[in-house]
Design a protein around this motif. Structure first.
Motif, PDB file in Angstrom:
ATOM      1  N   GLY A  51     -25.990  10.994  19.126  1.00 39.64           N
ATOM      2  CA  GLY A  51     -25.431  10.560  17.846  1.00 39.64           C
ATOM      3  C   GLY A  51     -24.002  10.077  17.941  1.00 39.64           C
ATOM      4  O   GLY A  51     -23.353   9.847  16.907  1.00 39.64           O
ATOM      5  N   GLY A  52     -23.480   9.939  19.158  1.00 41.69           N
ATOM      6  CA  GLY A  52     -22.138   9.414  19.343  1.00 41.69           C
ATOM      7  C   GLY A  52     -21.033  10.441  19.299  1.00 41.69           C
ATOM      8  O   GLY A  52     -19.850  10.088  19.181  1.00 41.69           O
ATOM      9  N   VAL A  53     -21.381  11.721  19.413  1.00 44.47           N
ATOM     10  CA  VAL A  53     -20.394  12.801  19.370  1.00 44.47           C
ATOM     11  C   VAL A  53     -20.146  13.293  20.793  1.00 44.47           C
ATOM     12  O   VAL A  53     -21.048  13.869  21.421  1.00 44.47           O
ATOM     13  CB  VAL A  53     -20.889  13.962  18.480  1.00 44.47           C
ATOM     14  CG1 VAL A  53     -19.841  15.073  18.425  1.00 44.47           C
ATOM     15  CG2 VAL A  53     -21.222  13.469  17.078  1.00 44.47           C
ATOM     16  N   LYS A  54     -18.965  13.052  21.333  1.00 41.52           N
ATOM     17  CA  LYS A  54     -18.663  13.467  22.707  1.00 41.52           C
ATOM     18  C   LYS A  54     -18.685  14.990  22.797  1.00 41.52           C
ATOM     19  O   LYS A  54     -17.909  15.678  22.125  1.00 41.52           O
ATOM     20  CB  LYS A  54     -17.299  12.932  23.148  1.00 41.52           C
ATOM     21  CG  LYS A  54     -16.950  13.296  24.595  1.00 41.52           C
ATOM     22  CD  LYS A  54     -18.011  12.813  25.583  1.00 41.52           C
ATOM     23  CE  LYS A  54     -17.711  13.277  27.008  1.00 41.52           C
ATOM     24  NZ  LYS A  54     -18.814  12.919  27.939  1.00 41.52           N
ATOM     25  N   THR A  55     -19.554  15.509  23.667  1.00 35.40           N
ATOM     26  CA  THR A  55     -19.885  16.938  23.639  1.00 35.40           C
ATOM     27  C   THR A  55     -19.790  17.561  25.023  1.00 35.40           C
ATOM     28  O   THR A  55     -20.125  16.930  26.032  1.00 35.40           O
ATOM     29  CB  THR A  55     -21.319  17.126  23.093  1.00 35.40           C
ATOM     30  OG1 THR A  55     -21.409  16.527  21.810  1.00 35.40           O
ATOM     31  CG2 THR A  55     -21.679  18.606  22.992  1.00 35.40           C
ATOM     32  N   ALA A  56     -19.356  18.819  25.048  1.00 34.84           N
ATOM     33  CA  ALA A  56     -19.365  19.620  26.272  1.00 34.84           C
ATOM     34  C   ALA A  56     -20.043  20.957  25.986  1.00 34.84           C
ATOM     35  O   ALA A  56     -19.938  21.496  24.883  1.00 34.84           O
ATOM     36  CB  ALA A  56     -17.949  19.858  26.793  1.00 34.84           C
ATOM     37  N   VAL A  57     -20.736  21.479  26.992  1.00 33.31           N
ATOM     38  CA  VAL A  57     -21.393  22.783  26.914  1.00 33.31           C
ATOM     39  C   VAL A  57     -20.671  23.734  27.847  1.00 33.31           C
ATOM     40  O   VAL A  57     -20.414  23.407  29.019  1.00 33.31           O
ATOM     41  CB  VAL A  57     -22.883  22.678  27.318  1.00 33.31           C
ATOM     42  CG1 VAL A  57     -23.538  24.060  27.318  1.00 33.31           C
ATOM     43  CG2 VAL A  57     -23.632  21.737  26.374  1.00 33.31           C
ATOM     44  N   LEU A  58     -20.369  24.933  27.344  1.00 32.14           N
ATOM     45  CA  LEU A  58     -19.650  25.947  28.121  1.00 32.14           C
ATOM     46  C   LEU A  58     -20.539  27.174  28.278  1.00 32.14           C
ATOM     47  O   LEU A  58     -20.786  27.899  27.315  1.00 32.14           O
ATOM     48  CB  LEU A  58     -18.347  26.324  27.407  1.00 32.14           C
ATOM     49  CG  LEU A  58     -17.421  25.154  27.049  1.00 32.14           C
ATOM     50  CD1 LEU A  58     -16.275  25.635  26.176  1.00 32.14           C
ATOM     51  CD2 LEU A  58     -16.892  24.475  28.316  1.00 32.14           C
ATOM     52  N   GLU A  59     -21.033  27.408  29.480  1.00 29.18           N
ATOM     53  CA  GLU A  59     -21.912  28.548  29.774  1.00 29.18           C
ATOM     54  C   GLU A  59     -21.152  29.576  30.595  1.00 29.18           C
ATOM     55  O   GLU A  59     -20.525  29.240  31.604  1.00 29.18           O
ATOM     56  CB  GLU A  59     -23.154  28.065  30.542  1.00 29.18           C
ATOM     57  CG  GLU A  59     -23.998  29.156  31.159  1.00 29.18           C
ATOM     58  CD  GLU A  59     -24.497  30.190  30.159  1.00 29.18           C
ATOM     59  OE1 GLU A  59     -24.455  31.397  30.487  1.00 29.18           O
ATOM     60  OE2 GLU A  59     -24.930  29.801  29.047  1.00 29.18           O
ATOM     61  N   ARG A  60     -21.205  30.844  30.180  1.00 28.76           N
ATOM     62  CA  ARG A  60     -20.422  31.883  30.860  1.00 28.76           C
ATOM     63  C   ARG A  60     -21.023  32.298  32.185  1.00 28.76           C
ATOM     64  O   ARG A  60     -20.305  32.725  33.094  1.00 28.76           O
ATOM     65  CB  ARG A  60     -20.253  33.098  29.950  1.00 28.76           C
ATOM     66  CG  ARG A  60     -21.526  33.875  29.689  1.00 28.76           C
ATOM     67  CD  ARG A  60     -21.301  35.100  28.799  1.00 28.76           C
ATOM     68  NE  ARG A  60     -22.553  35.753  28.473  1.00 28.76           N
ATOM     69  CZ  ARG A  60     -23.139  36.661  29.251  1.00 28.76           C
ATOM     70  NH1 ARG A  60     -22.579  37.029  30.397  1.00 28.76           N
ATOM     71  NH2 ARG A  60     -24.286  37.214  28.883  1.00 28.76           N
TER      72      ARG A  60
END
Length: 574
Positions: A51-60
């Protein structure tokens, strides 16, 4: 024998190295941050990026997947360490994210349920068993061994469940009704919010005259339903297991009917109610979603342990700070953690009202589950269906129900746990995915999953000890041995995860596999709380996207998908 304690260093180091080598550089600013790399968080990230939203995922953790994870616990043995079967991954997500292209491969199971009896055979014959699958004629023959009346009733019962389950599907793929939007504001806003009524109207139209049937099954004890349809104990008990699986309830508790419906409303490869094994373990689902998300441009990181959500002076989420002190800023934050972890551990308490915190404290996370992962050097050989030369039979690919010959056994096991003691004759659901997936174990060996209940979070008010874990596993193995002599001698390693271990390792509050009980007071408009059913939190810009949201645990991807669409809509309105 290998045990869980300190025996996985080589496997863990290898996994961490691969994860690090594939990670992009962590930026200091994103449009959206997703806390937790479980399947719902990854789905949310993929749709946000699309959808055009710059995203990052943070996994512990060192590995992606949350509860849907694969780990090599003993050399050569790869386990679905927590969740272990696939069904409720929504078909549109599989198609839109092209998960098969990105590595998802599923082994279908047929037959799918095997319940051996613990009894003496008659005239030299083996003990009886009940096997169920996709072949209706086989099902009728199997059920007919116990009751011809039940065999005649079974097709109509399956049609009854299918009718109710298929009617609910529109509710899985949309947020709950926007009650405030429909009831307050301008006429224009009310008409816009009225669109959220469409799924529930569609559900009602599909049900038609069966609306009272749905109301009954979601509120009744499952035994009220099963006693009406059937008379044979093995069939009733086998069906009742799906009404209590993962839930601290008995088949005679109100609401257990919904848990059964929840587990039959899935589909796999267009086969309604089917469950399958993912090649390489359940981490294969998470890896396929992660690969898809990366292909859209999502940055995914492991070993990034979020310490707190950053809340600005205006009361809105501004990003997160990691436990190592690194700050990452964003327009919005989505939490794939449980509501308890999100609001009690990750959100500054001064940013939340005392009334809200009190409500979060009251969410039910009770769990009956202890998961035992077992490495064996030969296939279990059941007295009720013996197979020669370590060769698998059709029943080995099933969910194998042990201590499930009579509903009474489930009731007794439940009452022991409610009184603070692990069950002395636990309900055991055994699966052996390596029968279909040769990538999981060395040649001639197998990985066995024992999903067991009932066990309390505290044993008579105290913490679990290693001795408690080993004693409970010994009890479970003793019962398996009665059904499949030689099982205990075949064990080369075991990994025992009591409710506190499921909480500590996977972040499952209370050890609850659904991110919160699937009880009637915690479904749909009230999941996880009435004020949180639209994925938005009291903190502007902070959202929930995990299984603690509608439609709940097990419905893989739907919470993440619904949350992502909510976030995209909100960002467009800014």
């Amino acid at each position: 024998m290998w045990t869980d304690r300190g025996r996985r260093a080589a496997a863990v180091v290898g996994t961490v190295t691969r994860s690090r080598s594939s990670q992009a550089a962590l930026k200091s600013q994103y449009d959206a941050l997703v806390i937790g790399g479980g399947h719902n968080g990854l789905v949310a990230a993929a749709y946000l990026q699309k959808g055009g939203v710059k995203t990052a995922v943070l996994e512990r953790r060192h590995v992606l997947g949350g509860a849907a994870v694969s780990e090599e616990l003993f050399p050569g043995f790869h386990f679905s360490r927590c969740s272990y079967l696939l069904s409720l991954l929504r078909p549109h997500i599989t198609a839109e994210l092209e998960l098969k292209k990105h590595g998802l491969k599923v082994y279908m199971r047929d037959p799918h349920a095997f319940t051996p009896m613990l009894e003496e055979g008659v005239n030299g014959a083996p003990p009886r068993s009940l096997t169920l699958g996709a072949d209706l004629a086989m099902n009728l023959r199997e059920i007919g061994k116990f009751s011809q009346k039940d065999a005649k009733a079974f097709p109509e019962f399956v049609a009854y469940l299918d009718k109710l389950a298929s009617a609910i599907h529109p509710l899985l793929d949309a947020p709950p009704v926007d009650i405030p939007g429909v009831t307050t504001g301008s006429l224009r806003k009310r008409l816009a919010a009225a669109k959220t009524l469409k799924p529930i109207v569609k559900c009602g139209l599909r049900l038609g005259r069966h609306i009272p049937d749905l109301y009954e099954i979601i509120t009744a004890p499952i035994m009220k339903i099963l006693n009406r349809w059937f008379e044979s104990e093995p069939l009733r008990a086998t069906l009742a297991t799906d009404a209590v699986i993962g839930a601290m309830i008995s088949p005679s508790n109100p609401g257990s009917g919904y848990v059964l419906l929840h587990h039959v409303m899935g589909e796999l490869e267009k086969d309604m109610g089917a469950w399958g094994y993912v090649e390489g373990g359940m981490g294969g689902v998470s890896n396929a979603i992660a690969n898809s998300a990366r292909s859209y441009g999502v940055d995914i990181f492991t070993e990034k342990d979020v310490g707190q959500v950053l809340v600005g002076s205006d009361g809105a989420a501004k990003g997160v700070v990691l436990k190592d002190g690194t700050e990452i800023h964003s327009k919005v934050v989505l939490s794939n953690a449980t509501p308890y972890v999100t609001f009690k551990n990750l959100t500054p308490q001064e940013a939340l009202s005392p009334e809200f915190i009190k409500a979060v404290d009251q969410i039910d996370y009770t769990s009956p589950v202890t998961k035992i992962n077992v490495a064996v050097d030969k296939l279990p050989n059941f007295l009720a269906c013996p197979t020669p030369d370590n060769k698998p039979g059709p029943h080995h690919q099933c969910s194998i129900h042990l201590n499930c010959e009579r509903v009474e056994l489930l009731e007794i096991a439940y009452k022991e746990a409610v009184n603070g003691r692990p069950s002395t004759r636990p309900m055991l659901e055994m699966t052996i995915p390596s029968v279909l997936d040769p990538t999981l174990a060395p040649p001639g060996c197998h990985v066995v999953s024992l999903f067991t209940q009932y066990t309390p979070y505290h044993i008579e008010g105290r913490e679990w000890t290693d001795q408690d874990r080993e004693a409970y596993a010994d009890t479970a193995f003793d019962w398996v041995e009665k059904y499949a002599p030689g099982f205990k001698a075949s064990v080369v390693g075991r990994d025992i995860l009591a409710p506190p271990d499921l909480e500590r390792i996977f972040g499952l509050t209370g050890g609850n596999i659904f991110h919160g009980s699937m009880s009637l007071d915690q479904l749909y408009l009230a999941r996880p709380l009435p004020s949180l059913s639209d994925y938005r939190s009291p903190i502007k810009g902070l959202y929930l996207c995990g299984s603690g949201c509608h439609p709940g645990g097990g419905v893989m991807g739907s919470p993440g998908w619904n949350a992502a669409l909510t976030v995209i809509a909100d960002l467009k309105r800014r």
